[in-house]
Design a protein around this motif. Structure first.
Motif, PDB file in Angstrom:
ATOM      1  N   VAL A   1       0.871  -1.297  -0.015  1.00 49.29           N
ATOM      2  CA  VAL A   1       0.140  -0.025  -0.069  1.00 49.29           C
ATOM      3  C   VAL A   1       0.756   1.153   0.133  1.00 49.29           C
ATOM      4  CG1 VAL A   1      -1.819   1.307   1.297  1.00 49.29           C
ATOM      5  CG2 VAL A   1      -2.149  -1.227   1.007  1.00 49.29           C
ATOM      6  N   ASP A   2       2.004   1.222   0.831  1.00 44.70           N
ATOM      7  CA  ASP A   2       2.922   2.241   0.939  1.00 44.70           C
ATOM      8  C   ASP A   2       3.463   2.541  -0.492  1.00 44.70           C
ATOM      9  OD1 ASP A   2       4.532   4.244   1.624  1.00 44.70           O
ATOM     10  OD2 ASP A   2       6.238   2.903   2.508  1.00 44.70           O
ATOM     11  N   TYR A   3       3.988   1.615  -1.255  1.00 36.84           N
ATOM     12  CA  TYR A   3       4.534   1.656  -2.528  1.00 36.84           C
ATOM     13  C   TYR A   3       3.539   2.090  -3.619  1.00 36.84           C
ATOM     14  CZ  TYR A   3       8.783  -0.411  -0.739  1.00 36.84           C
ATOM     15  OH  TYR A   3       9.706  -0.785  -0.108  1.00 36.84           O
ATOM     16  N   ALA A   4       2.132   1.499  -3.324  1.00 40.03           N
ATOM     17  CA  ALA A   4       1.148   2.021  -4.583  1.00 40.03           C
ATOM     18  C   ALA A   4       0.996   3.514  -4.324  1.00 40.03           C
ATOM     19  CB  ALA A   4      -0.070   1.083  -4.070  1.00 40.03           C
ATOM     20  N   THR A   5       0.854   3.918  -2.906  1.00 41.74           N
ATOM     21  CA  THR A   5       0.438   5.466  -2.749  1.00 41.74           C
ATOM     22  C   THR A   5       1.512   6.272  -3.225  1.00 41.74           C
ATOM     23  OG1 THR A   5       1.468   5.303  -0.622  1.00 41.74           O
ATOM     24  CG2 THR A   5      -1.171   5.113  -1.050  1.00 41.74           C
TER      25      THR A   5
END
Length: 254
Positions: free
Chosen positions: A50-54
């Protein structure tokens, strides 16, 4: 994109909601990662994804705006915080720079009046500073030897005393990362207080130097009444002048 009529203003309007949602999702994932100390490995990997996606969403937005800019180097120089959001994704405290997007979104959606903007800034900025500062400090200090900020409640209390520059000294950071968070929080708190104070002062000066809406409306009504009275007086005078000579001639004939 430029050939299809895209401009930075149009892109900003289109990307506002996706960026705000990405910032909220990042904040939830970041909070979960820090506050849940017993997080299992699969969930840790999920939150990292999720961190990388944001981060990818913010990177795409930044690259699109640079591409659409007419003077790209000038645009790069004037948007350093946006660049930091993209190039510093792996440094945990600095990942919170992504929340600047959320502040921008709230600024654009805030009330048009000065009071509404001040209220929005104070409420949102203070809440985000307190919460994210406490999160970052807790993450930096909780496992450090000799640390005295070992739970989120203590970190929140420390953030409150730090942002208000009270600084009781009952809790303090012992790590380099924790002291960096403290320095940023103090500077941000002073800047926020300064901006709010200056804005309120400007609003007060404007209120004192210009009449209120009620007073303006009352003055306009009084002016209308005076004009109507002068018009009626002038009309009576003209009627008397017109009818006067006829009466005099009749009197002389009789």
């Amino acid at each position: 994109m430029a050939q299809h009529g895209w401009t930075i203003a149009r892109w900003n309007r289109t990307a506002a909601w996706p960026l705000a949602i990405a910032a909220v999702v990042f904040l939830i994932a970041y909070s979960w990662e820090i506050l849940d100390t017993g997080l299992s490995r699969p969930w840790q990997l999920t939150l990292q994804l999720v961190d990388y996606a944001t981060w990818a969403v913010f990177a795409l937005d930044y690259l699109a705006r640079v591409y659409l800019a007419k003077r790209r180097w000038r645009y790069l120089g004037r948007h350093i915080p946006d660049l930091l959001i993209v190039v510093l994704p792996l440094l945990q405290p600095l990942r919170l720079l992504r929340l600047l997007v959320l502040l921008r979104f709230i600024e654009r959606r805030a009330a048009r009046s000065l009071q509404g903007r001040v209220a929005s800034y104070v409420l949102v900025s203070t809440t985000l500073l307190l919460y994210t500062g406490a999160l970052a400090e807790f993450a930096a200090e909780r496992d450090a030897p000799g640390a005295n900020i070992t739970d989120f409640g203590t970190a929140l209390w420390w953030a409150l005393t730090t942002i208000t520059t009270v600084g009781y000294g009952d809790h303090y950071p012992v790590t380099v990362e924790g002291r960096l968070v403290a320095a940023v929080l103090m500077i941000a708190g002073i800047a926020l207080i300064g901006v709010v104070t200056a804005t309120v002062a400007a609003w007060l000066v404007q209120r004192v130097s210009s009449p209120s809406q009620d007073e303006s409306e009352r003055s306009i009504e009084e002016l209308k009444a005076e004009v109507a009275a002068l018009t009626a007086t002038l009309q009576q005078f003209m009627e008397s002048e017109i009818s006067g000579p006829g009466r005099d001639a009749g009197d002389r004939t009789s």
